[in-house]
Design a protein around this motif. Structure first.
Motif, PDB file in Angstrom:
ATOM      1  N   ASN A  70      34.865  53.014  36.325  1.00 22.70           N
ATOM      2  CA  ASN A  70      33.663  52.177  36.176  1.00 22.70           C
ATOM      3  C   ASN A  70      33.768  51.338  34.924  1.00 22.70           C
ATOM      4  N   VAL A  71      33.698  50.035  35.103  1.00 26.73           N
ATOM      5  CA  VAL A  71      33.799  49.131  33.954  1.00 26.73           C
ATOM      6  C   VAL A  71      32.508  48.346  33.809  1.00 26.73           C
ATOM      7  N   MET A  72      32.058  48.228  32.562  1.00 18.75           N
ATOM      8  CA  MET A  72      30.919  47.371  32.255  1.00 18.75           C
ATOM      9  C   MET A  72      31.483  46.102  31.626  1.00 18.75           C
ATOM     10  N   LEU A  73      31.183  44.975  32.237  1.00 14.34           N
ATOM     11  CA  LEU A  73      31.617  43.682  31.698  1.00 14.34           C
ATOM     12  C   LEU A  73      30.459  43.145  30.872  1.00 14.34           C
ATOM     13  N   GLU A  74      30.714  42.870  29.589  1.00 11.35           N
ATOM     14  CA  GLU A  74      29.617  42.420  28.699  1.00 11.35           C
ATOM     15  C   GLU A  74      29.839  41.005  28.181  1.00 11.35           C
ATOM     16  N   GLY A  75      30.448  40.141  28.994  1.00 13.44           N
ATOM     17  CA  GLY A  75      30.542  38.735  28.612  1.00 13.44           C
ATOM     18  C   GLY A  75      31.830  38.414  27.882  1.00 13.44           C
ATOM     19  N   GLY A  76      31.875  37.226  27.308  1.00 15.12           N
ATOM     20  CA  GLY A  76      30.840  36.214  27.355  1.00 15.12           C
ATOM     21  C   GLY A  76      30.997  35.294  28.566  1.00 15.12           C
ATOM     22  N   SER A  77      30.594  34.065  28.354  1.00 16.80           N
ATOM     23  CA  SER A  77      30.459  33.101  29.429  1.00 16.80           C
ATOM     24  C   SER A  77      31.778  32.825  30.175  1.00 16.80           C
ATOM     25  N   ARG A  78      32.833  32.616  29.410  1.00 19.70           N
ATOM     26  CA  ARG A  78      34.108  32.240  30.047  1.00 19.70           C
ATOM     27  C   ARG A  78      34.711  33.423  30.806  1.00 19.70           C
ATOM     28  N   LEU A  79      34.638  34.619  30.213  1.00 23.22           N
ATOM     29  CA  LEU A  79      35.178  35.787  30.917  1.00 23.22           C
ATOM     30  C   LEU A  79      34.341  36.087  32.154  1.00 23.22           C
ATOM     31  N   ASN A  80      33.010  35.967  32.045  1.00 21.29           N
ATOM     32  CA  ASN A  80      32.151  36.158  33.231  1.00 21.29           C
ATOM     33  C   ASN A  80      32.588  35.199  34.345  1.00 21.29           C
ATOM     34  N   GLY A  81      32.839  33.928  33.974  1.00 23.54           N
ATOM     35  CA  GLY A  81      33.199  32.900  34.953  1.00 23.54           C
ATOM     36  C   GLY A  81      34.539  33.170  35.616  1.00 23.54           C
ATOM     37  N   GLU A  82      35.531  33.570  34.828  1.00 21.67           N
ATOM     38  CA  GLU A  82      36.871  33.859  35.389  1.00 21.67           C
ATOM     39  C   GLU A  82      36.806  35.086  36.299  1.00 21.67           C
ATOM     40  N   MET A  83      36.064  36.092  35.867  1.00 22.32           N
ATOM     41  CA  MET A  83      35.960  37.320  36.670  1.00 22.32           C
ATOM     42  C   MET A  83      35.268  37.021  38.003  1.00 22.32           C
ATOM     43  N   LEU A  84      34.222  36.210  37.946  1.00 22.83           N
ATOM     44  CA  LEU A  84      33.490  35.881  39.178  1.00 22.83           C
ATOM     45  C   LEU A  84      34.380  35.045  40.106  1.00 22.83           C
ATOM     46  N   HIS A  85      35.048  34.049  39.523  1.00 21.50           N
ATOM     47  CA  HIS A  85      35.927  33.172  40.304  1.00 21.50           C
ATOM     48  C   HIS A  85      36.995  33.987  41.052  1.00 21.50           C
ATOM     49  N   GLN A  86      37.468  35.043  40.411  1.00 18.51           N
ATOM     50  CA  GLN A  86      38.516  35.879  41.032  1.00 18.51           C
ATOM     51  C   GLN A  86      37.930  37.030  41.850  1.00 18.51           C
ATOM     52  N   LYS A  87      36.620  36.974  42.091  1.00 28.22           N
ATOM     53  CA  LYS A  87      35.927  37.975  42.920  1.00 28.22           C
ATOM     54  C   LYS A  87      36.106  39.394  42.382  1.00 28.22           C
ATOM     55  N   LEU A  88      36.004  39.532  41.065  1.00 23.69           N
ATOM     56  CA  LEU A  88      36.244  40.827  40.441  1.00 23.69           C
ATOM     57  C   LEU A  88      34.959  41.516  39.981  1.00 23.69           C
ATOM     58  N   ILE A  89      33.799  40.890  40.253  1.00 27.35           N
ATOM     59  CA  ILE A  89      32.528  41.513  39.837  1.00 27.35           C
ATOM     60  C   ILE A  89      31.826  42.067  41.073  1.00 27.35           C
ATOM     61  N   ASP A  90      31.377  43.328  40.991  1.00 32.05           N
ATOM     62  CA  ASP A  90      30.692  43.960  42.119  1.00 32.05           C
ATOM     63  C   ASP A  90      29.176  43.891  41.977  1.00 32.05           C
ATOM     64  N   GLU A  91      28.707  44.089  40.755  1.00 35.01           N
ATOM     65  CA  GLU A  91      27.272  44.234  40.537  1.00 35.01           C
ATOM     66  C   GLU A  91      26.871  43.480  39.262  1.00 35.01           C
ATOM     67  N   VAL A  92      25.626  42.999  39.221  1.00 31.34           N
ATOM     68  CA  VAL A  92      25.128  42.320  38.017  1.00 31.34           C
ATOM     69  C   VAL A  92      23.801  42.959  37.609  1.00 31.34           C
ATOM     70  N   HIS A  93      23.678  43.275  36.316  1.00 24.99           N
ATOM     71  CA  HIS A  93      22.399  43.722  35.764  1.00 24.99           C
ATOM     72  C   HIS A  93      21.968  42.637  34.786  1.00 24.99           C
ATOM     73  N   LEU A  94      20.946  41.890  35.160  1.00 26.09           N
ATOM     74  CA  LEU A  94      20.535  40.745  34.352  1.00 26.09           C
ATOM     75  C   LEU A  94      19.104  40.923  33.870  1.00 26.09           C
ATOM     76  N   ALA A  95      18.912  40.804  32.564  1.00 24.00           N
ATOM     77  CA  ALA A  95      17.561  40.848  31.991  1.00 24.00           C
ATOM     78  C   ALA A  95      17.219  39.436  31.511  1.00 24.00           C
ATOM     79  N   ILE A  96      16.129  38.902  32.040  1.00 28.34           N
ATOM     80  CA  ILE A  96      15.753  37.521  31.723  1.00 28.34           C
ATOM     81  C   ILE A  96      14.628  37.521  30.697  1.00 28.34           C
ATOM     82  N   ALA A  97      14.852  36.774  29.618  1.00 20.29           N
ATOM     83  CA  ALA A  97      13.867  36.738  28.524  1.00 20.29           C
ATOM     84  C   ALA A  97      12.970  35.503  28.659  1.00 20.29           C
ATOM     85  N   PRO A  98      11.715  35.616  28.183  1.00 22.69           N
ATOM     86  CA  PRO A  98      10.763  34.511  28.341  1.00 22.69           C
ATOM     87  C   PRO A  98      10.919  33.441  27.265  1.00 22.69           C
ATOM     88  N   VAL A  99      12.139  32.924  27.130  1.00 18.95           N
ATOM     89  CA  VAL A  99      12.429  31.853  26.156  1.00 18.95           C
ATOM     90  C   VAL A  99      13.403  30.865  26.809  1.00 18.95           C
TER      91      VAL A  99
END
Ligand SMILES: NC(=O)c1ccc[n+]([C@@H]2O[C@H](COP(=O)([O-])OP(=O)(O)OC[C@H]3O[C@@H](n4cnc5c(N)ncnc54)[C@H](OP(=O)(O)O)[C@@H]3O)[C@@H](O)[C@H]2O)c1
Length: 236
Positions: free
Chosen positions: A157-186
Motif C-alpha cells: 500500500n502506497v500513499m502518494l503525497e504529491g506534488g503536482s508533477r508527480l501526481n500528473g505523471e502517475m495519473l497519466h500512466q494509470k498508476l493511481i487507484d484511489e484519491v482522498h481529496l480534502a477541499i478547503a474553502p479558499v
C-alpha cells in the motif's frame, strides 16, 4: 525490467491531497497550508495504514516535508512508520532535507536515474538513504520503481503525497487507484494545479473517471473519497 502486463506488479496507490476550491494544491508562492487540524488527522491516519509514502523532489525542495506520523495517529501494530520514497532523476535533494535528517532510523529511499552522478549517489548513501536506480531518465521510471517496491520490499500500500508533477505523471500512466481529496474553502486564482499532466487533455472524454464513493464535511472542508476508473465518464 520488462513492464509486460503479465509480469509487472505494483502496490495499491492512494493519492492524498488538499486543494483550494479552485483546484490548486499550493499558491504560486508555495503556500500549501490548506488542511485544518481534523484533516491533518486524516492524513496521519492514512500514513499509518501505508507501507510507503511517495513524493516528488519538488515537494521536498519546497515544503521540506518530514513524512512521518505523530504517534497518537498510529493504526498499525507494532507502530511502524512507512518507508519514505522521493523520486529525483539526478538525486537533487538537499542533504539537510528533513526527509533525510528527521528520525533518520526511518528508511528513506531516493529513486534516481542513470543521470544521477556517482558523486551525488554516494553523498545520498552516506547520508543514510537507500538509492534505487530506475531507468535512464530523463524522469524516474515509475513502473519500474513500483515493481521494485512491491517485489523486493513487500510494499503493498502506497500513499502518494504529491506534488503536482508527480501526481500528473502517475495519473497519466494509470498508476493511481484511489484519491482522498480534502477541499478547503479558499481560492488563489492561479497556483500549482492538483495534476500537471505531461499531455494536455483537450476533451473531457479523454479524462479518467473519478468515481466519488464518499463525501463528508471535515469541519470547514469537504472530503471526497474517489476510485479512479480509467474509462470515459457516462453522462447520460
Ligand atoms: N496541498 C497538497 O496536498 C500538496 C501535497 C504535496 C505537494 N504540494 C505542493 O506541490 C508543489 C510541488 O509540486 P511540483 O509539481 O513542483 O513537484 P513534485 O511533483 O513534488 O516533484 C516533481 C519532480 O520530481 C522529479 N521526478 C523524477 N521523476 C519523476 C517522474 N517520473 N514524474 C514526476 N516527477 C519526477 C522531477 O525533479 P528532478 O529534477 O529532481 O528529477 C520533478 O520535477 C509544492 O508547492 C507543494 O507545496 C501540495
Amino acid at each position: 525490467m520488462t513492464t509486460d502486463k503479465l509480469k509487472y506488479k505494483r502496490p495499491y496507490i492512494t493519492l492524498s491531497a488538499a486543494s483550494s476550491l479552485d483546484g490548486y494544491i499550493s499558491t504560486i508562492n508555495g503556500d500549501s497550508r490548506l488542511s485544518n487540524s481534523k484533516d491533518w488527522s486524516r492524513v496521519h491516519e492514512l500514513r499509518s495504514k501505508s507501507d510507503a509514502i511517495i513524493v516528488g523532489s519538488g515537494t521536498i525542495r519546497i515544503d521540506d516535508s518530514k513524512l512521518t506520523i505523530d504517534e497518537k495517529y498510529f493504526q498499525k501494530k507494532p507502530m511502524e512508520h512507512p518507508i519514505r520514497v522521493v523520486v529525483s532523476s539526478k538525486g537533487n535533494i538537499p542533504l539537510n532535507a528533513r526527509v533525510i535528517t528527521y528520525k533518520s532510523d526511518i528508511p528513506t529511499f531516493i529513486a534516481i536515474t542513470s543521470q544521477c552522478s556517482k558523486d551525488q549517489k554516494l553523498k545520498l548513501e552516506k547520508s543514510g538513504c537507500k538509492v534505487i536506480k530506475c531507468g535512464k531518465g530523463p524522469l524516474v521510471n515509475l513502473q519500474q520503481l513500483l515493481h521494485i517496491l512491491k517485489t523486493e520490499y513487500s510494499i503493498h500500500n502506497v500513499m502518494l503525497e504529491g506534488g503536482s508533477r508527480l501526481n500528473g505523471e502517475m495519473l497519466h500512466q494509470k498508476l493511481i487507484d484511489e484519491v482522498h481529496l480534502a477541499i478547503a474553502p479558499v481560492i488563489c486564482g492561479k497556483g500549482v494545479p492538483f495534476f500537471t499532466l505531461p499531455k494536455t487533455i483537450s476533451s473531457f472524454a479523454e479524462s479518467p473517471f473519478f468515481k466519488i464513493i464518499r463525501s463528508e464535511r471535515i469541519n470547514d472542508m469537504v472530503f471526497l473519497k474517489i476510485i479512479i476508473q480509467y474509462k470515459q465518464r457516462d453522462i447520460t
